[in-house]
Design an enzyme around this catalytic site. Structure first.
Site, PDB file in Angstrom:
ATOM      1  N   ASP A 162       0.495  -6.718   8.746  1.00  0.00           N
ATOM      2  CA  ASP A 162       0.222  -6.244   7.495  1.00  0.00           C
ATOM      3  C   ASP A 162       1.064  -5.043   7.767  1.00  0.00           C
ATOM      4  OD1 ASP A 162      -0.964  -8.169   6.123  1.00  0.00           O
ATOM      5  OD2 ASP A 162      -2.784  -7.007   6.427  1.00  0.00           O
ATOM      6  N   ARG A 163       1.574  -4.324   6.536  1.00  0.00           N
ATOM      7  CA  ARG A 163       2.419  -3.193   6.381  1.00  0.00           C
ATOM      8  C   ARG A 163       1.941  -1.949   6.969  1.00  0.00           C
ATOM      9  NH1 ARG A 163       3.485   1.226   3.377  1.00  0.00           N
ATOM     10  NH2 ARG A 163       1.629   0.672   2.030  1.00  0.00           N
TER      11      ARG A 163
END
Length: 475
Positions: free
Chosen positions: A166-167
């Site tokens: 995930d970012r």
């Protein structure tokens, strides 16, 4: 569009998804990595549910980041085309029409931590992914991604991420350098033959013994959040996907614990929601610290951003300017001259504001470049009316003197904390039709990202193993 205006747009070099990123594309400002705005061609094909709408109705309804007036101007100026041809604002789109949208693209900032290469072979590159940086192009991000940064700094060519982070998550990222290697990795991962290990910093004193949680995970793609529940043999939730994570406490200081996390399955937000279920959410995970997080569809943003915003408001911590107006925006631009097109900018109220040349003339201001300067002067006034963290010395350097702006003397590096290696001092061009100019990033975007205390440490199978160091918060 008259011939002079047409010549202006025709002379622009438009980038596309295949255009590689370069080192000079990046600017480092106060701990953020930002991308110089650039001209880009978005291409989409009309979906069945879009067919029958006018091109302006379609874009103003589906892509609401810009006002309807912008899309009318874009069609009239040839910035929105169908099959490569110019159309009118009343053009009715048809199923499978190919639409090109030529935009001045502003990417959101990310944290200015380096993408550190751990290992580089003919088939594989492993790196330490910084928090806040997406793995590959998605949404508003293209150059400000791990893949984009590696291409700019190492000329890596096409890369194939073999797993996702995930970012907001940091840590080990494995990228294949060819499709064959990527397929081999993915087969092992999908076959459950890969052991994955993360570390997290969680709230409270986590149990000293190993905890293995079996709890089905349901991901709401619309709201961007997962929920989980422990199922019994007599009560099955058909919506949830089976998920298992093993946890082991590594250390604790009485307030927080460092926990090793080993996901056996790979569901969206699995580690985050399982830790929440156990009563020990990641200590800075605003999305899963809240019992009832806000709906991102109402906020029109990502789930993490909506949760972070709600958390800040509830704690009365958010005193930043939410207008998207950046004092440093007045320092760094060349201006393209245009005497016929309205300029749209974001005022401190957060609503789009349009100034036509006629309105500017009524204020005693001429058209063209001077019109743009006048709008920038208004933005400077907005800057001084809100709270900010600049010191008097910072303001003295801003080239905003008595309502006048010297637009050609200050470069983006004037506001950098330090000049990174190979950084270019070339200013960027202000586009006459852009709704984000003169900001470096997208207007209205709060630059307060913070990485999650969740870090990927190790991926291994029977035939290979890759690791990366622990983050400072886990030591």
């Amino acid at each position: 569009m008259d011939s002079a205006e047409q010549q202006g747009d025709e002379s622009i070099v438009w980038e596309n998804p295949d255009t590689p990123a370069n080192v000079d594309d990046y600017v480092f400002v106060k701990g953020k990595r930002m991308v110089r705005p650039y001209f880009f061609e978005f291409i989409c094909h009309v979906k069945k549910r879009w067919a029958g709408k006018t091109i302006v109705d379609l874009f103003s309804g589906e892509f609401r980041q810009r006002p309807r007036e912008y899309y009318i101007q874009a069609v009239q100026r040839g910035r929105l085309r169908v099959g490569g041809m110019r159309v009118t604002p009343l053009y009715v789109v048809r199923d499978s029409d190919k639409i090109s949208h030529f935009v001045h693209r502003h990417e959101p900032p990310v944290l200015a931590e380096p993408v550190t290469v751990l290992e580089k072979t003919a088939d594989v590159i492993t790196v330490i992914k910084p928090a806040s940086v997406p793995v590959h192009p998605c949404g508003q991000y293209r150059k400000n991604t791990v893949v984009g940064i590696l291409e700019a700094e190492h000329k890596t060519g096409q890369l194939f991420p073999i797993h996702r982070l995930d970012r907001l998550v940091s840590g080990l990222l494995i990228l294949a350098r060819n499709a064959k290697t990527a397929d081999e990795f993915r087969q092992e991962i999908e076959g459950g033959r890969v052991h994955k290990q993360y570390v997290a910093k969680v709230k409270g004193v986590f149990p000293a013994h190993e905890v293995a949680l079996h709890a089905a995970v349901t991901y709401d793609a619309r709201e961007g959040i997962s929920t989980c529940r422990v199922e019994t043999t007599t009560e099955k939730d058909n919506k949830g996907k089976e998920a298992c994570t093993k946890f082991q406490r590594l250390s604790t200081d009485g307030l927080h614990s460092i926990v090793r996390c080993e996901p056996v399955t790979g569901r969206t937000h699995q580690i985050r929601v399982h830790l929440q279920h156990l009563g020990h959410p990641i200590a800075n995970d605003y999305l899963y610290l809240q019992v009832h997080p806000p709906k991102r569809t109402l906020e029109e943003t990502t789930a993490d951003t909506a949760a972070r915003k709600a958390r800040s408001v509830s704690n009365d911590l958010s005193k930043d300017n939410d207008s998207g107006v950046n004092i440093t925006a007045c320092r760094k631009i060349h201006i393209t001259e245009d005497t016929h097109t309205p300029l749209y900018s974001e005022a401190s109220s957060g609503h789009a504001r349009k100034k036509t040349d006629r309105q500017l003339e009524n204020q005693g201001v001429g058209g063209g470049t001077q019109s743009v300067v006048s709008c920038l002067t208004d933005l400077v006034s907005d800057c001084h009316s809100v709270e900010h963290t600049s010191t008097p010395d910072d303001l003295a350097e801003s080239n905003c003197e008595e309502g006048k702006i010297k637009t050609t003397e200050i470069h983006p590096e004037a506001v950098m904390e330090s000049d990174p290696p190979k950084s270019s001092s070339q200013p960027f061009v202000l586009d006459h039709l852009c709704t984000h100019c003169p900001s470096l990033g997208p207007s209205g975007y709060k630059q307060d990202d913070e990485g999650l205390w969740l870090h990927c440490v190790r991926y291994a199978s029977a035939s290979w193993s890759y690791e990366c160091p622990l983050p400072s918060w886990a030591l």
